[in-house]
Design a protein around this motif. Sequence first.
Motif, mmCIF file in Angstrom:
data_model
loop_
_atom_site.group_PDB
_atom_site.id
_atom_site.type_symbol
_atom_site.label_atom_id
_atom_site.label_comp_id
_atom_site.label_asym_id
_atom_site.label_seq_id
_atom_site.Cartn_x
_atom_site.Cartn_y
_atom_site.Cartn_z
ATOM 1 N N ASP A 41 0.822 -1.212 0.000
ATOM 2 C CA ASP A 41 0.000 0.000 0.000
ATOM 3 C C ASP A 41 0.848 1.251 0.000
ATOM 4 N N TYR A 42 2.160 1.092 0.054
ATOM 5 C CA TYR A 42 3.029 2.251 0.176
ATOM 6 C C TYR A 42 4.385 1.868 -0.413
ATOM 7 N N ALA A 43 5.152 2.881 -0.795
ATOM 8 C CA ALA A 43 6.432 2.611 -1.469
ATOM 9 C C ALA A 43 7.282 1.581 -0.721
ATOM 10 N N GLY A 131 -5.655 10.566 -0.679
ATOM 11 C CA GLY A 131 -4.833 11.645 -1.191
ATOM 12 C C GLY A 131 -4.087 12.336 -0.071
ATOM 13 N N CYS A 132 -3.540 13.508 -0.374
ATOM 14 C CA CYS A 132 -2.740 14.244 0.608
ATOM 15 C C CYS A 132 -2.752 15.713 0.221
ATOM 16 N N ALA A 133 -2.750 16.577 1.231
ATOM 17 C CA ALA A 133 -2.719 18.018 0.959
ATOM 18 C C ALA A 133 -1.307 18.478 0.598
ATOM 19 N N MET A 134 -0.319 17.582 0.736
ATOM 20 C CA MET A 134 1.059 17.936 0.423
ATOM 21 C C MET A 134 1.562 17.014 -0.697
ATOM 22 N N THR A 135 2.696 17.372 -1.268
ATOM 23 C CA THR A 135 3.292 16.502 -2.289
ATOM 24 C C THR A 135 4.759 16.282 -1.959
ATOM 25 N N CYS A 136 5.121 15.007 -1.810
ATOM 26 C CA CYS A 136 6.530 14.627 -1.666
ATOM 27 C C CYS A 136 6.831 13.683 -2.829
ATOM 28 N N ASP A 137 7.911 13.941 -3.526
ATOM 29 C CA ASP A 137 8.162 13.208 -4.771
ATOM 30 C C ASP A 137 8.502 11.741 -4.573
ATOM 31 N N PHE A 138 8.829 11.328 -3.351
ATOM 32 C CA PHE A 138 9.168 9.925 -3.089
ATOM 33 C C PHE A 138 7.954 9.122 -2.649
ATOM 34 N N CYS A 139 6.818 9.785 -2.441
ATOM 35 C CA CYS A 139 5.650 9.136 -1.831
ATOM 36 C C CYS A 139 4.578 8.875 -2.887
ATOM 37 N N ASN A 140 4.037 7.685 -2.874
ATOM 38 C CA ASN A 140 3.047 7.325 -3.893
ATOM 39 C C ASN A 140 1.679 7.959 -3.643
ATOM 40 N N ILE A 141 1.410 8.372 -2.400
ATOM 41 C CA ILE A 141 0.039 8.788 -2.063
ATOM 42 C C ILE A 141 -0.467 9.930 -2.950
ATOM 43 N N PRO A 142 0.277 11.036 -3.120
ATOM 44 C CA PRO A 142 -0.264 12.102 -3.974
ATOM 45 C C PRO A 142 -0.298 11.739 -5.451
ATOM 46 N N PHE A 143 0.431 10.693 -5.848
ATOM 47 C CA PHE A 143 0.441 10.311 -7.261
ATOM 48 C C PHE A 143 -0.553 9.198 -7.559
ATOM 49 N N SER A 179 -2.036 6.607 9.889
ATOM 50 C CA SER A 179 -1.043 7.275 9.062
ATOM 51 C C SER A 179 -1.737 7.891 7.864
ATOM 52 N N GLY A 180 -1.204 7.651 6.679
ATOM 53 C CA GLY A 180 -1.865 8.147 5.465
ATOM 54 C C GLY A 180 -1.485 9.571 5.166
ATOM 55 N N GLY A 181 -2.255 10.247 4.365
ATOM 56 C CA GLY A 181 -1.903 11.581 3.895
ATOM 57 C C GLY A 181 -2.122 12.664 4.935
ATOM 58 N N THR A 182 -1.630 13.847 4.598
ATOM 59 C CA THR A 182 -1.780 15.018 5.470
ATOM 60 C C THR A 182 -3.095 15.717 5.140
ATOM 61 N N PRO A 183 -3.893 16.080 6.162
ATOM 62 C CA PRO A 183 -5.170 16.751 5.880
ATOM 63 C C PRO A 183 -4.988 18.227 5.510
ATOM 64 N N MET A 211 2.105 11.630 11.681
ATOM 65 C CA MET A 211 1.443 12.796 11.091
ATOM 66 C C MET A 211 2.385 13.997 11.051
ATOM 67 N N VAL A 212 2.151 14.872 10.095
ATOM 68 C CA VAL A 212 2.811 16.181 10.098
ATOM 69 C C VAL A 212 2.203 16.967 11.266
ATOM 70 N N PRO A 213 3.012 17.652 12.063
ATOM 71 C CA PRO A 213 2.458 18.310 13.269
ATOM 72 C C PRO A 213 1.733 19.618 12.944
ATOM 73 N N LEU A 235 10.842 13.706 9.544
ATOM 74 C CA LEU A 235 11.585 14.731 8.803
ATOM 75 C C LEU A 235 11.709 14.336 7.330
ATOM 76 N N GLU A 236 11.888 13.075 7.059
ATOM 77 C CA GLU A 236 12.075 12.471 5.728
ATOM 78 C C GLU A 236 13.453 12.811 5.137
ATOM 79 N N VAL A 237 13.728 14.105 4.931
ATOM 80 C CA VAL A 237 14.992 14.525 4.316
ATOM 81 C C VAL A 237 15.545 15.669 5.157
ATOM 82 N N HIS A 249 6.555 21.029 0.298
ATOM 83 C CA HIS A 249 5.710 21.524 1.380
ATOM 84 C C HIS A 249 6.415 21.394 2.726
ATOM 85 N N LYS A 250 7.064 20.253 2.914
ATOM 86 C CA LYS A 250 7.797 20.060 4.178
ATOM 87 C C LYS A 250 8.957 21.055 4.261
ATOM 88 N N PHE A 251 9.609 21.317 3.134
ATOM 89 C CA PHE A 251 10.696 22.304 3.125
ATOM 90 C C PHE A 251 10.160 23.669 3.550
#
Length: 377
Positions: A41-43, A131-143, A179-183, A211-213, A235-237, A249-251
């Motif tokens: 279900d996830y990368a 889905g997710c309100a953010m986009t991270c290029d390594f994560c399948n959820i927004p794609f 877990s899952g996407g960010t609201p 979750m993102v805080p 943090l991821e990166v 978005h995290k940046f």
Amino acid sequence: MTLTDAQELKIGLMAEGLTLGSEAAAWLDEVTGGKSLTSADYASTSGLILELDGVWVNAPIHAQNPNFVGVETEYHLERVDDELVVSGRGRSAIARYWPQPAYHGTANQYGPLNNFVFTHADRVRLSPIRGCAMTCDFCNIPFDDPLEVYTLKSIEGSVEAIRVALEDPEQPAHHVLISGGTPKPKDADFHRELYRRVLSAFPEVAVDIMMVPLPGVLDLPELVAHGVAELSINLEVYSRERAREVARHKFNQGLPFYLDFIEEAAGILGPGRVRSMLLVGLEPPEDTLAGVAAIAERGGVPVLSPFRPDPVTPLRATPPPSASVLREVFLAAREIAHAHGIPLGPSCPPCSHNTLNFAEDLEGCRGHAHGEPRMRG
Ligand code: SF4
């Protein structure tokens, strides 16, 4: 630290993937009744969950990750004298396979259960939004689900799906990760209500939240009052340059936004209960290690997650880190974390199937699972 054969095999498998021998493939087909071999279900959960002498690994396979796992790899799963054996690069270990729960692929009155939950090893993961309100290029959820399909899921359906996973007749889950996407900011209240309802529905079960805080989503005193077990604030990166490229978005939120929350949460929840994940392989090792130090300095538990390119993401062609990079980062990160009196997380052995650690404490003793997954081998 000298790594055992099973530990070296885990690192090699995460880097290069696993080839299924014909007899092992036939045996798996019989054990699974032709159902899916993986809880993908996830990368980072795309592979077979195996246990090798107490070492848990999520081993990517060509069928799920043709973008970096060849048809033929250096690592093979074979059926030898009625046992499963993983071997490669001069090492081998007896393996046990984690079969899927009965509910995977089934539906109830709220629709397909896998729209809500997937079980991995001893833990069920709930994704409360699509889905997710953010986009991270390594994560399948927004794609998998672009922003226009962002949807809140039913809270009743979420609670019921967790119940089904905990009571599964073939592979019951023993703890929970929400877990899952960010609201979106407007959905903070929905999330807080969902957390309250899940925590209240399963008071005997450890429930973690990743979750993102975001302001209004993670209310620490309220979560503690409702019995949350652990938080994961990822943090991821760590490199700011790399974060700007792959996690915009995290940046934009900035490092202090995450690190200050980790410190505050660790102060409230106590030692070992606030994790933060860093991807290994998307930035130079020294940046990942600086992230490990930053997390540990604030009382958080660093978790290393080997980058696994997901075929639906923009990073699909970026190779995963090599075994030598994984080994180097693991050993250095372990030393940094230990210097702060903190072992690398997670502490639950089955949940370490897709992380770069062996669920050992500071003395090298393996942690306790929340339950006993039903393995076949
Ligand atoms: S915020 Fe989390 S769920 Fe959303 S894209 Fe980034 S890693 Fe994926």
